[in-house]
Design a protein around this motif. Structure first.
Motif, PDB file in Angstrom:
ATOM      1  N   SER A 249       0.838  -1.203   0.000  1.00 48.66           N
ATOM      2  CA  SER A 249       0.000   0.000   0.000  1.00 48.66           C
ATOM      3  C   SER A 249       0.873   1.253   0.000  1.00 48.66           C
ATOM      4  CB  SER A 249      -0.917  -0.028   1.222  1.00 48.66           C
ATOM      5  OG  SER A 249      -1.648   1.162   1.323  1.00 48.66           O
ATOM      6  N   ASP A 250       1.896   1.255   0.844  1.00 50.09           N
ATOM      7  CA  ASP A 250       2.815   2.401   0.870  1.00 50.09           C
ATOM      8  C   ASP A 250       3.524   2.590  -0.462  1.00 50.09           C
ATOM      9  OD1 ASP A 250       2.163   3.038   3.470  1.00 50.09           O
ATOM     10  OD2 ASP A 250       3.992   2.188   4.347  1.00 50.09           O
ATOM     11  N   PHE A 251       3.992   1.482  -1.060  1.00 53.67           N
ATOM     12  CA  PHE A 251       4.664   1.561  -2.360  1.00 53.67           C
ATOM     13  C   PHE A 251       3.711   2.136  -3.408  1.00 53.67           C
ATOM     14  CE2 PHE A 251       7.279  -2.370  -0.985  1.00 53.67           C
ATOM     15  CZ  PHE A 251       8.251  -1.573  -0.401  1.00 53.67           C
ATOM     16  N   MET A 252       2.465   1.653  -3.385  1.00 48.65           N
ATOM     17  CA  MET A 252       1.506   2.077  -4.396  1.00 48.65           C
ATOM     18  C   MET A 252       1.187   3.560  -4.257  1.00 48.65           C
ATOM     19  SD  MET A 252       0.098   0.812  -6.974  1.00 48.65           S
ATOM     20  CE  MET A 252      -0.241   2.181  -8.037  1.00 48.65           C
ATOM     21  N   LYS A 253       1.117   4.051  -3.035  1.00 48.57           N
ATOM     22  CA  LYS A 253       0.864   5.485  -2.827  1.00 48.57           C
ATOM     23  C   LYS A 253       1.989   6.317  -3.442  1.00 48.57           C
ATOM     24  CE  LYS A 253      -1.841   4.719   1.321  1.00 48.57           C
ATOM     25  NZ  LYS A 253      -1.800   4.678   2.789  1.00 48.57           N
ATOM     26  N   PHE A 254       3.202   5.796  -3.377  1.00 47.84           N
ATOM     27  CA  PHE A 254       4.349   6.477  -3.971  1.00 47.84           C
ATOM     28  C   PHE A 254       4.303   6.404  -5.503  1.00 47.84           C
ATOM     29  CE2 PHE A 254       8.714   6.321  -5.628  1.00 47.84           C
ATOM     30  CZ  PHE A 254       9.186   7.553  -5.193  1.00 47.84           C
ATOM     31  N   LEU A 255       3.845   5.269  -6.046  1.00 40.60           N
ATOM     32  CA  LEU A 255       3.867   5.041  -7.489  1.00 40.60           C
ATOM     33  C   LEU A 255       2.655   5.614  -8.224  1.00 40.60           C
ATOM     34  CD1 LEU A 255       4.986   1.276  -7.535  1.00 40.60           C
ATOM     35  CD2 LEU A 255       6.423   3.295  -7.889  1.00 40.60           C
ATOM     36  N   GLU A 256       1.575   5.829  -7.517  1.00 42.43           N
ATOM     37  CA  GLU A 256       0.299   6.144  -8.167  1.00 42.43           C
ATOM     38  C   GLU A 256       0.378   7.302  -9.159  1.00 42.43           C
ATOM     39  OE1 GLU A 256      -4.412   6.524  -7.030  1.00 42.43           O
ATOM     40  OE2 GLU A 256      -2.928   6.365  -5.420  1.00 42.43           O
ATOM     41  N   ASP A 257       1.082   8.353  -8.828  1.00 42.72           N
ATOM     42  CA  ASP A 257       1.147   9.500  -9.735  1.00 42.72           C
ATOM     43  C   ASP A 257       2.059   9.257 -10.942  1.00 42.72           C
ATOM     44  OD1 ASP A 257       3.509   9.620  -8.239  1.00 42.72           O
ATOM     45  OD2 ASP A 257       3.572  11.812  -8.249  1.00 42.72           O
ATOM     46  N   LYS A 258       2.702   8.092 -10.991  1.00 37.74           N
ATOM     47  CA  LYS A 258       3.577   7.744 -12.115  1.00 37.74           C
ATOM     48  C   LYS A 258       2.882   6.807 -13.109  1.00 37.74           C
ATOM     49  CE  LYS A 258       7.444   8.319  -8.974  1.00 37.74           C
ATOM     50  NZ  LYS A 258       6.684   9.231  -8.147  1.00 37.74           N
ATOM     51  N   LEU A 259       1.615   6.469 -12.834  1.00 39.77           N
ATOM     52  CA  LEU A 259       0.887   5.520 -13.678  1.00 39.77           C
ATOM     53  C   LEU A 259       0.322   6.191 -14.913  1.00 39.77           C
ATOM     54  CD1 LEU A 259      -1.198   3.571 -10.985  1.00 39.77           C
ATOM     55  CD2 LEU A 259       1.059   3.011 -11.899  1.00 39.77           C
ATOM     56  N   THR A 260       0.269   5.415 -15.995  1.00 37.82           N
ATOM     57  CA  THR A 260      -0.429   5.876 -17.193  1.00 37.82           C
ATOM     58  C   THR A 260      -1.931   5.751 -16.934  1.00 37.82           C
ATOM     59  OG1 THR A 260      -0.556   3.681 -18.189  1.00 37.82           O
ATOM     60  CG2 THR A 260       1.435   4.986 -18.668  1.00 37.82           C
ATOM     61  N   GLU A 261      -2.723   6.260 -17.833  1.00 41.32           N
ATOM     62  CA  GLU A 261      -4.185   6.174 -17.686  1.00 41.32           C
ATOM     63  C   GLU A 261      -4.645   4.713 -17.620  1.00 41.32           C
ATOM     64  OE1 GLU A 261      -8.161   7.469 -20.148  1.00 41.32           O
ATOM     65  OE2 GLU A 261      -6.361   8.701 -20.377  1.00 41.32           O
ATOM     66  N   ASP A 262      -4.151   3.867 -18.519  1.00 41.83           N
ATOM     67  CA  ASP A 262      -4.516   2.444 -18.503  1.00 41.83           C
ATOM     68  C   ASP A 262      -4.084   1.765 -17.203  1.00 41.83           C
ATOM     69  OD1 ASP A 262      -5.826   2.316 -20.913  1.00 41.83           O
ATOM     70  OD2 ASP A 262      -4.170   1.379 -22.007  1.00 41.83           O
ATOM     71  N   GLU A 263      -2.884   2.073 -16.741  1.00 40.07           N
ATOM     72  CA  GLU A 263      -2.378   1.474 -15.502  1.00 40.07           C
ATOM     73  C   GLU A 263      -3.233   1.903 -14.308  1.00 40.07           C
ATOM     74  OE1 GLU A 263       2.310   1.301 -16.961  1.00 40.07           O
ATOM     75  OE2 GLU A 263       1.626   2.934 -15.656  1.00 40.07           O
ATOM     76  N   LEU A 264      -3.629   3.159 -14.290  1.00 39.24           N
ATOM     77  CA  LEU A 264      -4.458   3.664 -13.199  1.00 39.24           C
ATOM     78  C   LEU A 264      -5.823   2.965 -13.190  1.00 39.24           C
ATOM     79  CD1 LEU A 264      -4.600   5.642 -10.836  1.00 39.24           C
ATOM     80  CD2 LEU A 264      -5.481   7.368 -12.437  1.00 39.24           C
ATOM     81  N   ILE A 265      -6.384   2.742 -14.357  1.00 36.71           N
ATOM     82  CA  ILE A 265      -7.671   2.039 -14.460  1.00 36.71           C
ATOM     83  C   ILE A 265      -7.538   0.620 -13.914  1.00 36.71           C
ATOM     84  CG2 ILE A 265      -9.318   1.041 -16.110  1.00 36.71           C
ATOM     85  CD1 ILE A 265      -8.861   3.655 -17.797  1.00 36.71           C
ATOM     86  N   ILE A 266      -6.476  -0.080 -14.295  1.00 35.89           N
ATOM     87  CA  ILE A 266      -6.256  -1.453 -13.810  1.00 35.89           C
ATOM     88  C   ILE A 266      -6.071  -1.444 -12.294  1.00 35.89           C
ATOM     89  CG2 ILE A 266      -4.643  -3.405 -13.832  1.00 35.89           C
ATOM     90  CD1 ILE A 266      -6.400  -3.258 -16.348  1.00 35.89           C
ATOM     91  N   PHE A 267      -5.264  -0.515 -11.792  1.00 29.99           N
ATOM     92  CA  PHE A 267      -5.054  -0.410 -10.350  1.00 29.99           C
ATOM     93  C   PHE A 267      -6.386  -0.205  -9.629  1.00 29.99           C
ATOM     94  CE2 PHE A 267      -4.832   2.794  -6.929  1.00 29.99           C
ATOM     95  CZ  PHE A 267      -4.379   1.958  -5.921  1.00 29.99           C
ATOM     96  N   LYS A 268      -7.197   0.727 -10.105  1.00 31.29           N
ATOM     97  CA  LYS A 268      -8.469   1.032  -9.443  1.00 31.29           C
ATOM     98  C   LYS A 268      -9.437  -0.148  -9.513  1.00 31.29           C
ATOM     99  CE  LYS A 268      -8.367   6.054  -9.756  1.00 31.29           C
ATOM    100  NZ  LYS A 268      -9.003   7.255 -10.335  1.00 31.29           N
ATOM    101  N   ARG A 269      -9.444  -0.855 -10.634  1.00 32.23           N
ATOM    102  CA  ARG A 269     -10.304  -2.048 -10.728  1.00 32.23           C
ATOM    103  C   ARG A 269      -9.886  -3.090  -9.691  1.00 32.23           C
ATOM    104  NH1 ARG A 269      -9.982  -4.810 -15.926  1.00 32.23           N
ATOM    105  NH2 ARG A 269     -11.502  -6.194 -14.963  1.00 32.23           N
ATOM    106  N   GLY A 270      -8.580  -3.279  -9.537  1.00 29.03           N
ATOM    107  CA  GLY A 270      -8.089  -4.227  -8.543  1.00 29.03           C
ATOM    108  C   GLY A 270      -8.390  -3.758  -7.128  1.00 29.03           C
ATOM    109  N   ARG A 271      -8.168  -2.492  -6.880  1.00 29.06           N
ATOM    110  CA  ARG A 271      -8.411  -1.923  -5.555  1.00 29.06           C
ATOM    111  C   ARG A 271      -9.887  -2.030  -5.152  1.00 29.06           C
ATOM    112  NH1 ARG A 271      -8.305   4.282  -5.539  1.00 29.06           N
ATOM    113  NH2 ARG A 271     -10.309   3.770  -6.433  1.00 29.06           N
ATOM    114  N   ASN A 272     -10.770  -1.865  -6.125  1.00 26.58           N
ATOM    115  CA  ASN A 272     -12.206  -1.859  -5.837  1.00 26.58           C
ATOM    116  C   ASN A 272     -12.848  -3.236  -5.880  1.00 26.58           C
ATOM    117  OD1 ASN A 272     -12.013   0.915  -5.538  1.00 26.58           O
ATOM    118  ND2 ASN A 272     -12.576   1.330  -7.655  1.00 26.58           N
ATOM    119  N   SER A 273     -12.081  -4.269  -6.181  1.00 22.38           N
ATOM    120  CA  SER A 273     -12.608  -5.632  -6.243  1.00 22.38           C
ATOM    121  C   SER A 273     -12.958  -6.132  -4.854  1.00 22.38           C
ATOM    122  CB  SER A 273     -11.586  -6.599  -6.835  1.00 22.38           C
ATOM    123  OG  SER A 273     -11.219  -6.209  -8.106  1.00 22.38           O
ATOM    124  N   LYS A 274     -14.004  -6.912  -4.793  1.00 20.70           N
ATOM    125  CA  LYS A 274     -14.382  -7.549  -3.532  1.00 20.70           C
ATOM    126  C   LYS A 274     -13.765  -8.942  -3.526  1.00 20.70           C
ATOM    127  CE  LYS A 274     -17.152  -4.129  -2.466  1.00 20.70           C
ATOM    128  NZ  LYS A 274     -16.432  -2.955  -2.837  1.00 20.70           N
TER     129      LYS A 274
END
Length: 140
Positions: free
Chosen positions: A65-90
């Motif tokens: 989680s800490d690593f991802m907070k550091f990396l989040e602003d370095k993601l492309t649009e597609d990468e951010l979408i994939i990250f958010k889909r994973g984060r929001n999965s139940k």
């Protein structure tokens, strides 16, 4: 099984259609192998138990989680979408030693790694993995 047999098996579109938890399943394995290999390379004299303890400091949900907070602003649009889909999965159960929010962010992180691996974006995958190692080394 040869890794070359995996080349070209998935298009970006096919990977985008996969359940994000499937991407996290792959990403978790890729991340674990990378971290273990890194730790063995840097600490050849350590016992397996000590290597395991070190690995936990990289792979636990809090660290991811800490690593991802550091990396989040370095993601492309597609990468951010994939990250958010994973984060929001139940995903069902949350490990007892993890906070729900950190666990979800860690799942998004693993989904991102799985996406990059399956779409053969190895340079981008290496960029993030090496950035994590540098971040961890600088915070020791």
């Amino acid at each position: 099984m040869e890794f070359d047999r995996l080349k070209g098996k998935f298009t970006i579109q096919q990977v985008k259609m996969l359940n994000p938890l499937v991407l996290a399943f792959i990403g978790d394995a890729i991340y674990e192998v990378f971290i273990r290999t890194y730790l063995v390379d840097k600490n050849r004299e350590l016992s397996v138990h000590k290597l395991h303890i070190e690995a936990i400091s990289f792979v636990k949900a809090h660290a991811q989680s800490d690593f991802m907070k550091f990396l989040e602003d370095k993601l492309t649009e597609d990468e951010l979408i994939i990250f958010k889909r994973g984060r929001n999965s139940k995903s069902g159960t949350v490990p007892k030693n993890a906070d729900l929010q950190e666990y979800r962010i860690a799942t998004g992180f693993e989904s991102l790694l799985g996406f990059l691996y399956l779409t053969e974006q190895i340079e981008r995958l290496n960029y993030f993995l090496n950035m994590i190692v540098c971040l961890k080394e600088n915070n020791k």
